[in-house]
Design an enzyme around this catalytic site. Structure first.
Site, PDB file in Angstrom:
ATOM      1  CG  HIS A 186       0.563  -1.674  -2.718  1.00  0.00           C
ATOM      2  ND1 HIS A 186      -0.172  -2.078  -3.531  1.00  0.00           N
ATOM      3  CD2 HIS A 186      -0.127  -0.472  -2.356  1.00  0.00           C
ATOM      4  CE1 HIS A 186      -1.095  -1.429  -4.273  1.00  0.00           C
ATOM      5  NE2 HIS A 186      -0.998  -0.591  -3.468  1.00  0.00           N
ATOM      6  CB  CYS A 201      -0.834   3.087  -3.065  1.00  0.00           C
ATOM      7  SG  CYS A 201      -1.482   2.930  -1.386  1.00  0.00           S
TER       8      CYS A 201
END
Length: 231
Positions: A186, A201
């Site tokens: 992301h 992440c």
């Protein structure tokens, strides 16, 4: 928070948007947030990276250039000290640049899976390939810091949410593509070289995250390998 599917029991907000850790090993002398006059242990290397005269001695101009770099990438303390964290970021940038357009030269990412997103934790790089053909990248990424490692192995994208917001950290995670529990590709609104890293992440620039969104789909493979420096 919406259930992201079969692996959604893990909390989704793993962006790692935290205040960077202060220097510990080889730290600069404690000072206020102003330019230090101290020469750092990586003075010559930092001077060379920034295109400064390489004399190994701190100057006001050196400090100003180092501080600008630190401020750009969220390195603290931002006092213009040529310490291990600042040089570590620069050294990583040099290694990333040296890869050029052959990120899978060592053949670590599978070529028998069709379209696949590869993540090299050691070099903090990611790219998309189709078989052995490079489709996009390599691009710099920001993966999990110590205690929040981005897990290695072969995964699959199982849920995508273009406007996801982390309920754990209450921060936006645009163009989220989840591939392992709460770990996802992301975009982030900070430097992808910002230390010490995410909460697991694979952080990307908005441009690269948007491109990954357009090139990947649910069910596509993701292969994560290597080890992030300092973890």
């Amino acid at each position: 928070m919406r259930n992201p599917g079969r692996r959604g029991a893990v909390a989704l907000g793993v962006t790692g948007l935290v205040v960077p850790l202060a220097l510990t090993v080889g730290a600069a002398p404690a000072q206020a947030a102003s330019c230090t006059t101290q020469t750092g242990p990586y003075q010559k290397q930092v001077e060379k990276f920034l295109g400064r005269p390489v004399d190994g001695r701190q100057s006001a101009a050196d400090c100003k250039a180092i501080r600008a770099f630190q401020n750009k990438h969220g390195i603290t303390p931002n006092i213009g000290y040529a310490g291990p964290v600042t040089w570590g970021v620069m050294d990583l940038m040099n290694k990333q640049k040296a890869v050029g357009k052959k990120p899978d030269k060592a053949g670590k990412c599978p070529v028998n899976k069709g379209r696949i997103a590869c993540v090299n934790l050691t070099l903090q790089l990611s790219w998309i390939q189709d078989g052995s053909r490079l489709v996009y990248g390599p691009v710099p990424v920001r993966t999990g810091r110590k205690g929040y490692k981005t897990r290695t192995g072969l995964k699959k994208i199982y849920w995508r949410h273009i406007d996801h917001v982390s309920t754990l950290y209450n921060v936006p995670m645009p163009y989220s593509q989840f591939f392992d529990g709460g770990q996802a590709f992301h975009s982030v609104g900070l430097s992808v070289w910002n230390p010490p890293g995410s909460h697991g992440c694979v952080n990307m620039t908005p441009k690269d995250a948007k491109k990954y969104w357009s090139l990947l789909k649910k069910g596509d493979d993701v292969y994560v390998y290597g080890r992030k420096p300092g973890t």
